[in-house]
Enzyme design. Structure first.
Site, PDB file in Angstrom:
ATOM      1  N   LEU A  91      55.420  64.579   8.786  1.00 13.83           N
ATOM      2  CA  LEU A  91      55.462  63.572   9.840  1.00 13.83           C
ATOM      3  C   LEU A  91      56.870  62.993   9.910  1.00 13.83           C
ATOM      4  CD1 LEU A  91      52.159  61.676   8.905  1.00 13.83           C
ATOM      5  CD2 LEU A  91      52.414  63.591  10.491  1.00 13.83           C
TER       6      LEU A  91
ATOM      7  N   THR B 143      59.858  64.343   9.815  1.00 13.47           N
ATOM      8  CA  THR B 143      60.730  64.862   8.764  1.00 13.47           C
ATOM      9  C   THR B 143      61.948  65.537   9.386  1.00 13.47           C
ATOM     10  OG1 THR B 143      58.928  65.174   7.186  1.00 13.47           O
ATOM     11  CG2 THR B 143      60.896  66.510   6.871  1.00 13.47           C
TER      12      THR B 143
ATOM     13  N   HIS C 173      55.688  62.436   4.638  1.00 18.56           N
ATOM     14  CA  HIS C 173      56.303  61.596   5.667  1.00 18.56           C
ATOM     15  C   HIS C 173      57.806  61.523   5.443  1.00 18.56           C
ATOM     16  CE1 HIS C 173      57.553  57.452   7.166  1.00 18.56           C
ATOM     17  NE2 HIS C 173      57.215  58.101   8.260  1.00 18.56           N
ATOM     18  N   SER C 174      58.565  61.677   6.526  1.00 13.93           N
ATOM     19  CA  SER C 174      60.017  61.524   6.501  1.00 13.93           C
ATOM     20  C   SER C 174      60.651  62.454   5.464  1.00 13.93           C
ATOM     21  CB  SER C 174      60.365  60.052   6.242  1.00 13.93           C
ATOM     22  OG  SER C 174      61.740  59.826   6.388  1.00 13.93           O
ATOM     23  N   MET C 175      61.493  61.922   4.569  1.00  8.79           N
ATOM     24  CA  MET C 175      62.162  62.751   3.567  1.00  8.79           C
ATOM     25  C   MET C 175      61.186  63.347   2.565  1.00  8.79           C
ATOM     26  SD  MET C 175      65.363  63.201   4.063  1.00  8.79           S
ATOM     27  CE  MET C 175      65.881  63.782   2.457  1.00  8.79           C
TER      28      MET C 175
END
EC number: 3.1.-.-
Length: 768
Positions: free
Chosen positions: A230, A232, A205-207
């Site tokens: 997700l 990112t 998720h993200s970073m």
């Protein structure tokens, strides 16, 4: 005499003479400058307000989202390894209470990597859904439902560190993920050799997606089959404050192009409702989407979801987590990567029919007269692709006609906005659209459809739209549904209200089957991200579906619409405004008369002309390597005036600094904090959490020179002889900073920090 009062007395003694000479040389007696300053102030306020209102309007109209809440009963078991290399991070195994009772591992391993300040417990939503669906499939085996392997979810505890702001943290987390992959595979040594998993699926998720991709070196990539991310930022870092962060992104791109064993990447983006990650950054570069293995899709384009999602909600949104969990379950039973990608495309790019509804228990057969060789059938409230079309001419036996089917949202309340706020589209609020092509019109079509809802039919027409606008004939009173087919696009993914990825169909659902009204169509260009709206009138009982083909659907709405794309794509340009704020802090904020006299009247017109010339060259060379990273990052000629407008705006923020008047010196003692405030926050948090890696940093002592010079001056009372030389160099450096802050592009923001520090060094040297 104390050091600080002595410094103040020295400063007053040496500065007043310079000020007197400076004022005599450059008296401020230009009335027209006062008018010019007021005009620039008014334009800056008006332009800022237009950007803000455009962004709010766009977010209000297109950024609504709705998700069902998810529920789970989580439990976590920490894995203790004798050869565990990190005392900073930890690894946990997720278990759903009441379902996952066994202690031994026998399923397919999935490792969750949290993002910036993310918790390892965020895995619970998807992991819980996967466990519930698996045991539901186990109970349904007697109904011939295919059951995949069980999923064993592991989750990395990265101590909720700020990985988006610190490149060194990203590298340390990537090393930890590499060792986690090796350790996870060792947890299955109790199984027979043929049943042991050899690869791990990464869910990030993200970073965390950047961390997962950075961990894919030639050795580790062999042990990973798929990477699912997700929200990112794959193209640009959220804040490019360090050169090392840019190096990380360059290394990731190089590995994806040159490592043959690199696992495929599936990027799921939240769309316009995600205000933390810019949608364009969540998409994939062109070279990745062209390899037929990497996938990027927006949640607005996932069948059954049909809504944009907020950055954190993409983890727990039930519509999304259910499909991701089901996708992972089906992928676990596939033997190779190619088959797993096919499964992913079925769930993310096309509707995966419910296996229990392949053969409806009761069917209804209807006869339809053929009015055209191209027919469209719409089944209302039909939750599956249980649809069979047969062509009969009365003399021969009826034969089955192949059809192209897709599911569309069909809300119960026609007046509701779309996407639906609250809990979004329910599973029953869908309709089936089937398109068939017949050999002749002298036949009858027999339709075997599900017992749910009703089925209506009509002819289908095709119109090809070229250019950037729709022609007159496309806006008629006959059509309720407009289907837009994107044939080719420069970028692999782009966002709009209903548009999600290239090579698929964009369908604009109707709002009412009974009352006439307007359909508001919002399209986003894949090159500029600017929205264009058009109203299509619809009346009558028409159920045709009209495909339109063109290379890249349209944009052009003028300054306000362009401002939306600028503020969304360059959210991190506020960092540059912070740089200007740092410069404002170190000097007295003068009137615009004084500031424009030195900067605006003399240097700003030349700089603006150079910026406009560079933007014009950029628009004429769209395929030139790296050129798109400068200025606004767009190649349209009509966007060039915006470069000049924003250039004046940038000058207005930075040219109000004076180097020739007395200002407060106490702020000089904290010059290090504005430049490295994020690192100070990271250090403080590491101390708070008891991290043992405080000295493991890549900070540059170059940023400590300004306060060091002040300490020297305050302690020994020394002065620099050629003050006017430093002052002139400082002014030149400021012009360079102003030009760079606007032209370097969003990716290279880290260049501004050393330039701004050079300005401060010269400034401090000119006053001591």
């Amino acid at each position: 005499m104390p050091a600080w009062p002595r410094f103040m007395s020295l400063r007053r003694q040496y500065l007043y003479k310079a000020l007197d000479k400076n004022h005599q040389k450059h008296p401020i007696k230009h009335p027209h400058t006062r008018f010019l300053s007021r005009l620039f102030c008014a334009l800056a306020v008006l332009f800022s307000y237009s950007i803000y209102q455009s962004f709010r309007t766009d977010l209000k109209q297109s950024g609504s989202w709705g998700c069902e809440m998810s529920w789970m009963s989580p439990s976590y078991r920490r894995l203790e390894w004798t050869e565990f290399i990190s005392t900073r991070y930890a690894l946990y195994l997720y278990r759903e209470q009441g379902l996952d009772s066994e202690d031994t591992l026998s399923g397919h391993p999935v490792l969750f990597v949290p993002g910036n300040a993310g918790s390892y417990q965020q895995v619970r939503s998807i992991a819980s859904s996967a466990s519930k669906q698996y045991y539901e499939q186990v109970k349904a085996r007697e109904r011939n439902v295919v059951t995949g392997k069980k999923i064993d979810f592991f989750t990395a505890d990265l101590k909720e560190e700020f990985s988006a702001f610190h490149a060194r943290t990203v590298r340390e987390q990537a090393v930890f993920i590499q060792h986690c992959i090796k350790g996870i595979l060792q947890e299955y040594t109790h199984l027979p050799q043929e049943k042991r998993p050899t690869q791990v699926t990464l869910l990030a998720h993200s970073m965390g997606g950047v961390v997962a991709r950075l961990a894919m070196d030639p050795i580790t990539s062999i042990s990973v089959d798929i990477i699912v991310t997700l929200s990112t930022p794959h193209i640009l870092p959220p804040l490019a404050l360090e050169r090392d962060m840019d190096s990380i992104y360059s290394l990731i791109r190089w590995r994806r192009q040159h490592i043959s064993t690199h696992p495929p990447l599936i990027s799921i983006c939240g769309g316009i409702s995600d205000t933390q990650i810019v949608s364009d950054s969540c998409a994939l570069p062109f070279f990745q989407a062209g390899n037929n293995s990497d996938i990027a899709v927006f949640t607005t384009g996932i069948p059954g979801v049909w809504t944009a999602v907020e950055h954190q909600a993409i983890i727990w949104c039930h519509q999304i987590r259910w499909r991701i969990a089901r996708m992972l379950l089906d992928m676990s039973s596939r033997a190779n990567t190619t088959a797993k990608l096919v499964t992913a495309k079925e769930w993310l790019l096309d509707y995966q029919e419910d296996e229990t509804l392949k053969e409806p228990r009761s069917e209804r057969q209807h006869d339809y007269s053929v009015s055209s060789r191209n027919m469209t059938f719409i089944g209302l409230h039909q939750p599956s692709k249980a649809f069979v079309a047969q062509q009969c001419n009365g003399l021969e036996r009826c034969r089955t006609v192949p059809s192209v089917m897709s599911l569309l949202p069909f809300p119960n309340n026609p007046s509701d906005p779309f996407p639906l706020p609250g809990e979004g589209i329910k599973p029953s609020e869908v309709m089936l659209v089937a398109e068939i092509s017949l050999s002749s019109t002298n036949t009858v079509v027999k339709i075997n459809a599900s017992q749910y809802g009703q089925t209506i039919a009509g002819s289908r027409e095709h119109h090809l739209v070229k250019g950037n606008s729709w022609s007159e004939f496309t806006i008629t009173m006959r059509y309720r549904y407009i289907r837009i087919q994107l044939l080719f696009c420069i970028r692999p993914t782009h966002t709009s209200t209903f548009s999600f990825y290239c090579g698929t169909l964009l369908t604009l659902p109707r709002q009412s089957w009974h009352l006439s009204g307007d359909i508001s169509i919002a399209l986003m260009s894949c090159t500029t991200g600017v929205a264009q709206k058009k109203l299509l009138q619809r009346t009558g009982q028409i159920c045709d579906s009209v495909p339109y083909g063109r290379s890249c659907m349209a944009s052009r709405v003028g300054c306000c619409g362009s401002s939306v794309s600028i503020i969304r794509f360059y959210q991190h340009r506020s960092v540059r405004t912070c740089k200007g704020f740092k410069l404002i802090l170190v000097g007295e904020i003068l009137s615009w008369n004084s500031a424009l006299e030195r900067i605006a009247r003399r240097r700003m017109p030349i700089c603006i002309v150079l910026l406009l010339l560079g933007a014009t060259i950029q628009s004429q060379l769209p395929d030139f390597p790296m050129l798109h990273t400068f200025f606004l990052g767009v190649n349209q000629l009509e966007m060039v005036p915006l470069v000049g407008i924003l250039g004046v705006w940038t000058f207005g923020l930075l040219c109000v600094v004076s180097f020739h008047l007395i200002s407060t010196c106490a702020i000089f003692t904290t010059l290090l904090i504005p430049f490295k405030i994020l690192h100070v926050a990271i250090w403080s948090r590491n101390i708070w959490t008891g991290s043992a890696a405080l000295v493991s940093t890549d900070n540059n002592f170059y940023y400590a020179i300004p306060p060091a010079l002040l300490v020297k001056c305050a302690s020994c009372g020394g002065t620099i002889q050629k003050r006017h030389v430093c002052l002139k160099a400082c002014r030149i450096a400021l012009i360079i900073l102003i030009m760079s802050s606007f032209s370097v592009g969003a990716r290279w923001t880290w260049i501004l920090s050393p330039i701004a520090n050079a300005v401060l060094i010269l400034f401090v040297a000119s006053i001591i």
